[in-house]
Each structure stands twice: as structure tokens, then as C-alpha cells.
Design a protein around this motif. Structure first.
Motif, PDB file in Angstrom:
ATOM      1  N   GLN A 552       0.836  -1.198   0.000  1.00  0.00           N
ATOM      2  CA  GLN A 552       0.000   0.000   0.000  1.00  0.00           C
ATOM      3  C   GLN A 552       0.874   1.252   0.000  1.00  0.00           C
ATOM      4  O   GLN A 552       0.646   2.190  -0.770  1.00  0.00           O
ATOM      5  CB  GLN A 552      -0.908  -0.002   1.229  1.00  0.00           C
ATOM      6  N   ALA A 553       1.881   1.275   0.866  1.00  0.00           N
ATOM      7  CA  ALA A 553       2.746   2.452   0.958  1.00  0.00           C
ATOM      8  C   ALA A 553       3.497   2.691  -0.343  1.00  0.00           C
ATOM      9  O   ALA A 553       3.614   3.839  -0.804  1.00  0.00           O
ATOM     10  CB  ALA A 553       3.732   2.280   2.117  1.00  0.00           C
ATOM     11  N   PHE A 554       4.007   1.619  -0.978  1.00  0.00           N
ATOM     12  CA  PHE A 554       4.778   1.798  -2.208  1.00  0.00           C
ATOM     13  C   PHE A 554       3.890   2.123  -3.409  1.00  0.00           C
ATOM     14  O   PHE A 554       4.300   2.856  -4.309  1.00  0.00           O
ATOM     15  CB  PHE A 554       5.637   0.567  -2.472  1.00  0.00           C
ATOM     16  N   LEU A 555       2.683   1.589  -3.452  1.00  0.00           N
ATOM     17  CA  LEU A 555       1.767   1.965  -4.533  1.00  0.00           C
ATOM     18  C   LEU A 555       1.410   3.442  -4.436  1.00  0.00           C
ATOM     19  O   LEU A 555       1.378   4.158  -5.454  1.00  0.00           O
ATOM     20  CB  LEU A 555       0.513   1.106  -4.490  1.00  0.00           C
ATOM     21  N   GLU A 556       1.152   3.904  -3.218  1.00  0.00           N
ATOM     22  CA  GLU A 556       0.848   5.325  -3.036  1.00  0.00           C
ATOM     23  C   GLU A 556       2.062   6.182  -3.332  1.00  0.00           C
ATOM     24  O   GLU A 556       1.953   7.251  -3.962  1.00  0.00           O
ATOM     25  CB  GLU A 556       0.363   5.564  -1.609  1.00  0.00           C
ATOM     26  N   ALA A 557       3.239   5.721  -2.905  1.00  0.00           N
ATOM     27  CA  ALA A 557       4.471   6.458  -3.209  1.00  0.00           C
ATOM     28  C   ALA A 557       4.719   6.481  -4.706  1.00  0.00           C
ATOM     29  O   ALA A 557       5.156   7.512  -5.268  1.00  0.00           O
ATOM     30  CB  ALA A 557       5.652   5.822  -2.482  1.00  0.00           C
ATOM     31  N   GLY A 558       4.455   5.357  -5.397  1.00  0.00           N
ATOM     32  CA  GLY A 558       4.613   5.312  -6.838  1.00  0.00           C
ATOM     33  C   GLY A 558       3.722   6.310  -7.547  1.00  0.00           C
ATOM     34  O   GLY A 558       4.128   6.949  -8.541  1.00  0.00           O
ATOM     35  N   ASP A 559       2.490   6.467  -7.065  1.00  0.00           N
ATOM     36  CA  ASP A 559       1.592   7.475  -7.638  1.00  0.00           C
ATOM     37  C   ASP A 559       2.191   8.875  -7.508  1.00  0.00           C
ATOM     38  O   ASP A 559       2.074   9.703  -8.422  1.00  0.00           O
ATOM     39  CB  ASP A 559       0.236   7.432  -6.932  1.00  0.00           C
ATOM     40  N   LYS A 560       2.820   9.137  -6.368  1.00  0.00           N
ATOM     41  CA  LYS A 560       3.432  10.452  -6.170  1.00  0.00           C
ATOM     42  C   LYS A 560       4.630  10.649  -7.089  1.00  0.00           C
ATOM     43  O   LYS A 560       4.850  11.746  -7.621  1.00  0.00           O
ATOM     44  CB  LYS A 560       3.845  10.619  -4.706  1.00  0.00           C
ATOM     45  N   VAL A 561       5.424   9.579  -7.275  1.00  0.00           N
ATOM     46  CA  VAL A 561       6.548   9.660  -8.219  1.00  0.00           C
ATOM     47  C   VAL A 561       6.032  10.006  -9.612  1.00  0.00           C
ATOM     48  O   VAL A 561       6.584  10.874 -10.314  1.00  0.00           O
ATOM     49  CB  VAL A 561       7.334   8.335  -8.245  1.00  0.00           C
ATOM     50  N   ILE A 562       4.983   9.340 -10.027  1.00  0.00           N
ATOM     51  CA  ILE A 562       4.429   9.567 -11.361  1.00  0.00           C
ATOM     52  C   ILE A 562       3.881  10.983 -11.491  1.00  0.00           C
ATOM     53  O   ILE A 562       4.103  11.656 -12.511  1.00  0.00           O
ATOM     54  CB  ILE A 562       3.339   8.520 -11.659  1.00  0.00           C
ATOM     55  N   GLU A 563       3.181  11.453 -10.475  1.00  0.00           N
ATOM     56  CA  GLU A 563       2.636  12.807 -10.538  1.00  0.00           C
ATOM     57  C   GLU A 563       3.745  13.857 -10.622  1.00  0.00           C
ATOM     58  O   GLU A 563       3.666  14.803 -11.410  1.00  0.00           O
ATOM     59  CB  GLU A 563       1.756  13.062  -9.315  1.00  0.00           C
ATOM     60  N   GLN A 564       4.797  13.672  -9.806  1.00  0.00           N
ATOM     61  CA  GLN A 564       5.929  14.601  -9.888  1.00  0.00           C
ATOM     62  C   GLN A 564       6.608  14.491 -11.241  1.00  0.00           C
ATOM     63  O   GLN A 564       7.000  15.498 -11.853  1.00  0.00           O
ATOM     64  CB  GLN A 564       6.931  14.296  -8.762  1.00  0.00           C
ATOM     65  N   GLY A 565       6.738  13.254 -11.725  1.00  0.00           N
ATOM     66  CA  GLY A 565       7.391  13.035 -13.007  1.00  0.00           C
ATOM     67  C   GLY A 565       6.644  13.669 -14.159  1.00  0.00           C
ATOM     68  O   GLY A 565       7.261  14.179 -15.117  1.00  0.00           O
ATOM     69  N   LYS A 566       5.318  13.646 -14.115  1.00  0.00           N
ATOM     70  CA  LYS A 566       4.539  14.280 -15.180  1.00  0.00           C
ATOM     71  C   LYS A 566       4.832  15.773 -15.262  1.00  0.00           C
ATOM     72  O   LYS A 566       4.970  16.346 -16.370  1.00  0.00           O
ATOM     73  CB  LYS A 566       3.044  14.058 -14.942  1.00  0.00           C
ATOM     74  N   GLN A 567       4.946  16.410 -14.120  1.00  0.00           N
ATOM     75  CA  GLN A 567       5.223  17.848 -14.117  1.00  0.00           C
ATOM     76  C   GLN A 567       6.625  18.148 -14.625  1.00  0.00           C
ATOM     77  O   GLN A 567       6.837  19.096 -15.388  1.00  0.00           O
ATOM     78  CB  GLN A 567       5.040  18.399 -12.704  1.00  0.00           C
ATOM     79  N   ILE A 568       7.585  17.311 -14.225  1.00  0.00           N
ATOM     80  CA  ILE A 568       8.961  17.509 -14.694  1.00  0.00           C
ATOM     81  C   ILE A 568       9.068  17.196 -16.184  1.00  0.00           C
ATOM     82  O   ILE A 568       9.688  17.939 -16.958  1.00  0.00           O
ATOM     83  CB  ILE A 568       9.932  16.636 -13.878  1.00  0.00           C
ATOM     84  N   ALA A 569       8.451  16.072 -16.610  1.00  0.00           N
ATOM     85  CA  ALA A 569       8.505  15.688 -18.019  1.00  0.00           C
ATOM     86  C   ALA A 569       7.837  16.734 -18.898  1.00  0.00           C
ATOM     87  O   ALA A 569       8.269  16.984 -20.040  1.00  0.00           O
ATOM     88  CB  ALA A 569       7.838  14.329 -18.206  1.00  0.00           C
ATOM     89  N   ALA A 570       6.767  17.361 -18.415  1.00  0.00           N
ATOM     90  CA  ALA A 570       6.094  18.400 -19.184  1.00  0.00           C
ATOM     91  C   ALA A 570       7.053  19.539 -19.502  1.00  0.00           C
ATOM     92  O   ALA A 570       7.057  20.081 -20.622  1.00  0.00           O
ATOM     93  CB  ALA A 570       4.888  18.925 -18.416  1.00  0.00           C
ATOM     94  N   HIS A 571       7.886  19.873 -18.514  1.00  0.00           N
ATOM     95  CA  HIS A 571       8.873  20.929 -18.751  1.00  0.00           C
ATOM     96  C   HIS A 571       9.916  20.473 -19.774  1.00  0.00           C
ATOM     97  O   HIS A 571      10.258  21.218 -20.702  1.00  0.00           O
ATOM     98  CB  HIS A 571       9.555  21.303 -17.433  1.00  0.00           C
TER      99      HIS A 571
END
Length: 780
Positions: A552-571
Motif C-alpha cells: 500500500q505504501a509503495f503503490l501510493e508512493a509510486g503514484d506520487k513519483v508519477i505525478e511529480q514526473g509528469k510535471q517535470i517531463a512536461a517541462h
């Protein structure tokens, strides 16, 4: 595009549900594991504990003069030194209300005895010397002046009027008079029952015996005023909290706990132990690290023991064999001091219902102090016993009522249509297909072919019996858990978790969960669990909950990685963040083939990629998860035994199991957990027992006297899964660590009684040794 070698590309397919080999095994098999005793710090000294050889007595004096004069001796510490330094005693963090609502009795435990000794093996002094041999020689020269008092070793003795008083603040040696359930409803059910089955039943005391004895190294940094303890444990955050709060009486950030590889624990290494305080005091006063490693003979005395309950188990049934109520009454042996999880109480409540619709229940338990080694957690900690009591009751009731034992179970199963099912234990079962699991187990065990096998055994002079052991466990209670993700300079990803692997193999399944989420091969992941300085919270490992809370903790952490990554990748991709999708490890602009791999993005960040202030500056995540509620692993084990009529020797000859562990991350590892648990169950059922003489001296204090199961005692095991995903956590995981014990105790014991039934045996207690069987066969 992320660059993976051929091996990594091949391992991309190994996500959740695949039998990936444990990544740490090559290191461990080459002897390159790093256990506590493998660690040696510069300038370290060595400690040996002086232990009481008397079970109960007034400690009148400690003569250290001769020992202090011996070669290499640096210091000898007693309780007075700990007290002068402001160190506190060990405390039980649990407080279960008594029957009358008052708090249970939890007398503090001094790290080094003061005033009294209360069991053989209690630490009285700590000798520190330049070498371990010098410390041991000096420890043997310390003379203890103890006025011996009468001892009690069983709850029955401890509760007798006039019994020796072990703690002044626990009159009558009663730690807890526990009650749970609707007593009136249970009384009414028993009064109206068409049939009542009653058993006097024992769960025998065992020594935990992990492969790695306990060991610790205490250090102190005078500049930062911080203590460090290298120690094998089940969770660095919990151990740090206990040390800081109770023993050292300092803020938690003044303590660091480091744990490397751990060679087994099964619940036993979860608590703060008395040896840790003296080690840390010695390290501070001597200005150098101090190391202590238990010897196996000491482990038998000083490691917490397991089990040791006596119960009267009762089952009320109507004329059709439907369960009306179940009641447990009896005692639990606390030993000389109280330690959680109090398996004689709360876990018995949670697990006695098993997989059966039972309208009412009641548990009455008196937890009693005795002059024996304290009882602590042991694989399941009350969970296997709860299932054991119920399954023995069912077999007995079936015989008494003339109902087939399989049919009686089917008749009382909680049906899938009854889910969610609120048990009288206040547990809410979310899922389970118990009849299907039983039916699959019967097929796996070739239930229909038993009569032929029994005849073949008889032709060889052997008795043969078969036994069913259904079980349902309640995993450990919910708590916050840590799921950290850190992208490293070498291209690996560090997973940070507050659980702790002491043999289960966490690194691989955790990598399967997070790797599947992020589209990264499992070989790129590393697991960090054993450094309290690098974690924020952590519930440790215990109660079969690590996989479900960590996933549960790593799935939620993975979602946060992806969300941060989307913002960085957009740049990086010069697009809007809302147009970025994450697919199989790549951030892509929706509707195009333009994208960037997650590891390539991490490389750019490490290379100094400049980002706007409103964009996350890293892919790293530090996440605390509010953990999911209980889950309910369940299953059905079927054992067959052969008994030699002349010698009473028992052999488990067939063993089949079908387990429902919910979503299975790695079936290879769950099978391994089941194998280990089954063997520990067989050990308790057939051979393991801790015995004390009337003076409180342990009689089975070494492997010459205490029987552990060996490879030759292990049957071939058929392991099948019937996975019904749990609804209480994101991945649907139920847990598997303690299931083997829970299924083995009842299945093996039911098989033994079945084999002996033609001689009029209706019940026999664990451990079923050859002598006990021989006596039963010969009418003694």
C-alpha cells in the motif's frame, strides 16, 4: 529512452504474481550476509551478562571484587549504575483492561535485577572486558548473594492461596483477569444447545530458537550526545522508540538503531531487551563501543519463550450440528514479566471463530506471573492457538454427534454471500470462499484414497490417521507505514520501508510491486529498512502484515513519483502537464510518440536540469501511508500421519494445503513461508516442550534436551493457492507469514487423534512424543 541490459529486459515481465527468486539469496548463500555478530567496530570491548541461577530469591549482594581484578576487565555494571545514570526500566506498552475495567498489572522490568531475581537467566550484572573470553571468565567470578525463595512455574500454582508472591503490585500473581464477549448470550446458547463439546487443551511452551542468536553493539558519540545500537530486531523505529522513551529517557532523535541481516525472529526479537541498556551505558562511560553476543545456552534462558496456555474449550451446537456459541476459559503463563502481544487474550478473541458462522463467543483468561522466562510473541502469537482450539472442538463434536467431520465444517462455513461478515469478535471479514478452499484441499489430499493408504500402513504395522486444519487469521493491527523512493546516482532506486526483513525476503516482492507500478526492472531496486535515521515512521514486521502495508505504501508512493514526473517531463518535453501520460515506464505526450523514460528523466535531474520553482525538483518521494485495516488470510491444511504401534514414533507422511493469501505478489516466497510455518507447527505438535522443575530450573536447556524438527521430519508438502483478493488494501494482499503454523497445529493433531481413535483415544495434548503415544496405546 531508458537503457536496460538483456537481463533487465527479461525481468521486465516479473511483476506482481510472478515467482521471482529472492535477490538477496546469492549474497547470503556465499556467506556474505552481514549479521550483528559479523560487525566489529574500532576499539570495541566485549560484554557478558551475569545471570541468576536461582528462579526466585532476594538479591542481597553482588561481590565483584575478584572479577574486577582479573585481566582485561574494564568495568562491571549493576542496577545501581543504571539508576545513577538515570536509565529507566523496561515497560510493557500494552494496557488491556481487566474484567472490572481496572488496568492490568505491568510491573516494570529492570535491565539488571534489583532487590529480587524472578527467573533463572535474569541478568544481574554486566561485565565488560577487552576480549569476550576475558569477560566470560570474569562473569563467572562474580558472586551473587541470593536468599532463595519458593518458586512457582505454572499459572495453577501461581494462583493458589499462599503461593509465593512474585511482584508486590500484582496480588496473587494475577497480571490480568481478562474477559471478552456476551456472557449472557453465550450462557443462554449453551443452556439451549442440543449438544455441548468440551475439551481441556494445552498449548505447550516452546523456545523460539532462531538460527541467529541475539547480539548487539552499543556506541555513544559524546560530541552529538547520541547513542547507536547495532542489533537484530523486527523494526528499528519501534525499538528506537522504546529505548529512547523508557530506558535512556531521551528524545528519539538522540538514538539511532541499525539492523543488517537478521537470522530469524518469529516475533521474539521485536522488543527492547534488558541487555541493551547496560551496553549503551558502558559505551558512554568507557568511551568505546561495547559488543555482546548471546550463547545458545543463554538464549534458552533469556530469549522470550512462546505459547504456554491452558484452556477449557467449549462448543455449543443445535440438533443439526449448527454452531451456537464457543467459549474459552483458562490461563496464560506470562513468565516473570509482562510483554506484548498478550497472545492468551486479544489474539485468542480474534481467531477462535475461525471460518465458521458462530453467533456468540466468550473468552475468559487469567494471565499469571510465574518464576519462568517471560513469554512473548511467537509465530502467530495466539492466532494458531485460536484455530487449533476450534478445529479440535469440531473433530470432537463430529465424533460425539455422529456427523461426518467434513460435512460439519461445510455446514457451518461463513458463505461468500454473507460477506462482509461481522464476527462476534468485532472483526469484519471482507472476503473468503471457505467451502471452496476446503473442497480443493480434499482433492489435493486425495481424501477418497485414504482407506487404501490406511490398509497399506496397517500391513506394515503402522496406524494411519488424517486430520483437517482449517484456519483464518487476523493480521496485525493497522498503523502508519513508510514508503520512500529515492533515485540514486548509479541508476538504482532505493526503496525505504519501516517494515523489516528477518528472513522473509522483502526486497524482491517490494520491488515487484513498485517496479510494476513504475515500469522498472526489479534488479534496479534496493531496499533500505534497517536505519532509523533514514526512516520517518515504521511499524516493523509482525502479524503477517508487511506485504499488505508495504505494498500500500509503495503503490501510493509510486503514484506520487508519477505525478511529480509528469510535471517535470512536461517541462522537458515542452508540453502541458495535463497532456502527459505515464505508460510502461515512460512519460509521453498524449497522442504522440514523444516521451522520456523515467530513469532517463532521473539522469537529467542528477545532471543539473534546471526547473521552474513551481515544478517538483526531484522524483524522490518520502511518503507516510495510513495503513489499511485488518486482513484475513485463511486456508485448509490436511495432514496424514503414521504411528509405529511398538514405539509410538509419529511420522507426518502426507501434507496438503490450500491457502487464500489474497493477491499473491510472489508465489515462490509465499510457498516458502508456508513450508517454514508448517514445520514450526509440526515441531510444537510432536516434539517441542520447555520443562521446569519445581524449583524453577529449566530441564530442557539445550539441544541435547530440547527437540527441534529436522529435515528428516519434513513431509513433502503440496501447496496450492485459492486467491480471493482482500478488499481492505490497494493490492488485495492478505498476508502469509503465520499461516503455516495455524494450519499445521490442528491438522497434525487431528490426524494423530484419528490414528489413535481405535484405541479409545479422544484427545491428546501437544507435544505428542513417542512416550506419550506408547502410554496411550498401552492404556496408561
Amino acid at each position: 529512452m531508458d537503457s536496460y541490459d538483456d537481463t533487465e529486459l527479461a525481468l521486465m515481465k516479473f511483476g506482481v504474481g510472478q515467482p521471482v527468486p529472492r535477490m538477496e539469496d546469492p549474497t547470503l548463500l556465499r556467506g556474505q550476509g552481514r549479521y550483528t555478530d559479523d560487525i566489529n567496530l574500532a576499539g570495541q570491548a566485549y560484554a557478558v551478562m551475569v545471570r541468576s541461577r536461582i528462579a526466585h530469591g532476594l538479591l542481597k549482594g553482588i561481590d565483584t571484587a575478584a572479577a574486577r581484578a582479573m585481566p582485561g576487565v574494564l568495568a562491571i555494571y549493576t542496577h545501581a549504575d543504571l539508576d545513577a545514570a538515570g536509565f529507566g526500566p523496561l515497560k510493557c506498552p500494552m494496557n488491556i483492561p481487566q474484567r472490572d475495567g481496572s488496568p492490568m498489572k505491568t510491573p516494570p522490568r529492570p535491565s539488571l535485577a534489583t532487590g529480587k531475581v524472578r527467573f533463572v537467566g535474569e541478568a544481574v550484572a554486566c561485565v565488560v572486558a577487552e576480549t569476550a573470553v576475558q569477560a566470560k571468565d570474569a562473569a563467572e567470578a562474580v558472586e551473587l548473594d541470593i536468599e532463595e525463595l519458593p518458586a512457582v512455574t505454572t499459572p495453577a500454582e501461581g494462583l493458589k492461596p499462599g503461593a509465593p508472591q512474585i511482584h508486590d503490585d500484582a496480588p496473587g500473581n494475577l497480571a490480568l483477569d481478562f474477559h471478552y464477549g456476551d456472557a449472557e448470550a453465550v450462557k443462554k446458547a449453551f443452556a439451549e444447545a442440543a449438544h455441548v463439546t468440551r475439551l481441556d487443551i494445552i498449548s505447550n511452551r516452546i523456545v523460539v530458537n532462531p538460527m541467529e542468536p541475539r547480539s548487539a553493539i552499543g556506541s555513544y558519540d559524546s560530541k552529538t550526545e547520541r547513542w547507536t545500537l547495532n542489533v537484530g530486531c523486527q523494526g528499528v523505529m519501534g525499538l528506537r522508540g522504546g529505548l529512547a522513551r523508557d530506558v535512556l529517557k531521551v528524545p528519539a532523535d538522540k538514538v539511532r538503531v541499525l539492523t543488517g541481516n537478521v537470522g530469524g525472529s518469529f516475533g521474539m526479537k521485536s522488543q527492547v531487551y534488558p541487555e541493551y541498556g547496560p551496553l549503551l551505558l558502558a559505551a558512554k562511560l568507557l568511551g568505546r563501543p561495547v559488543k555482546w553476543t548471546d550463547e545458545r545456552s543463554e538464549s534458552f534462558l533469556s530469549d522470550h519463550h512462546g505459547r504456554d496456555h491452558q484452556r477449557v474449550a467449549e462448543l455449543a451446537l443445535d440438533k443439526n450440528g449448527r454452531f451456537l456459541a464457543v467459549r474459552l476459559s483458562g490461563t496464560g503463563n506470562a513468565g516473570a514479566y509482562i510483554y506484548p502481544p498478550m497472545p492468551a487474550t486479544t489474539n485468542a478473541v480474534k481467531n477462535i471463530i475461525d471460518v465458521y458462522a458462530t453467533p456468540a463467543m466468550e473468552v475468559n483468561s487469567k494471565v499469571v506471573f510465574t518464576n519462568t522466562t517471560p513469554i512473548g510473541a511467537y509465530r502467530g502469537a495466539g492466532r494458531p492457538e485460536g484455530n487449533y482450539y476450534m478445529e479440535r472442538l469440531i473433530d470432537t463434536a463430529a465424533r460425539e454427534m455422529g456427523i461426518d467431520k467434513v460435512e460439519l465444517r461445510r455446514r457451518n462455513h461463513i458463505a461468500p454471500t454473507q460477506m462482509p461478515y461481522k464476527a462476534p469478535s468485532a472483526m469484519n471479514y471482507d472476503s473468503g470462499e471457505f467451502t471452496t478452499v476446503l473442497d480443493k484441499a480434499l482433492v489435493a489430499a486425495d481424501w477418497q484414497g485414504f482407506d487404501k493408504r490406511k490398509a497399506e500402513s496397517r500391513a506394515r504395522g503402522k496406524l494411519r490417521g488424517r486430520g483437517i486444519g482449517s484456519y483464518l487469521e487476523v493480521t496485525g493491527p493497522p498503523a502508519k507505514e513508510y514508503g520512500g523512493v529515492r533515485f540514486e546516482a548509479d541508476g538504482t532506486i532505493t526503496m525505504l520501508s519501516g517494515t523489516l526483513d528477518y528472513g522473509q525476503g522483502h526486497a524482491t516482492p517490494f520491488a515487484q510491486v513498485l517496479g510494476g507500478k513504475l515500469g522498472i526492472p526489479v534488479t534496479r531496486f534496493r531496499l533500505l529498512q534497517g536505519d532509523s535515521d533514514q526512516l520517518k515512521v515504521g511499524g516493523g514486521t509482525g502479524g503477517s502484515k508487511s506485504a499488505l502495508v508495504a505494498s500500500q505504501a509503495f503503490l501510493e508512493a509510486g503514484d506520487k513519483v508519477i505525478e511529480q514526473g509528469k510535471q517535470i517531463a512536461a517541462h522537458v518535453l515542452e508540453a502541458s502537464a495535463v497532456d502527459i501520460e505515464f505508460l510502461r515506464g515512460r512519460f509521453v505526450i498524449a497522442g504522440t510518440d514523444r516521451g522520456i523514460g523515467i530513469l532517463e528523466l532521473a539522469d537529467k535531474l542528477r545532471a543539473g536540469l534546471k526547473l521552474p520553482a513551481d515544478v517538483p525538483q526531484s522524483l524522490d518521494v518520502s511518503h507516510i501511508s495510513d495503513n489499511p485495516p485488518f486482513s484475513f488470510p485463511n486456508g485448509c491444511h490436511i495432514a496424514e500421519v503414521e504411528i509405529d504401534r511398538d514405539t509410538g514414533v509419529i511420522e507426518v507422511v502426507r501434507y496438503s494445503m490450500v491457502n487464500d493469501f489474497g493477491t499473491i505478489i510472489n508465489p515462490m516466497l509465499t510457498a516458502g513461508q508456508a513450508h517454514g510455518g508448517v514445520m514450526q507447527g509440526i515441531g510444537q505438535a510432536l516434539m517441542e516442550r520447555t520443562v521446569y522443575d519445581p524449583q524453577g530450573q529449566p530441564v530442557a536447556g539445550s539441544y541435547m534436551d530440547y527437540a527441534l524438527p529436522r529435515a528428516a521430519d519434513a513431509p513433502d508438502m503440496s501447496v496450492q493457492n485459492h486467491s480471493v483478493p482482500c478488499k481492505t488494501n490497494l493490492l488485495g494482499v492478505k498476508g502469509c507469514g503465520e499461516a503455516g503454523c495455524a494450519g499445521a497445529l490442528p491438522s497434525v493433531m487431528n490426524a494423530v487423534v484419528d490414528a489413535l481413535s481405535e484405541f479409545g483415544v479422544t484427545h491428546i495434548d501437544m507435544p505428542v512424543t513417542p512416550e506419550k503415544v506408547w502410554r496411550a496405546l498401552n492404556g496408561a
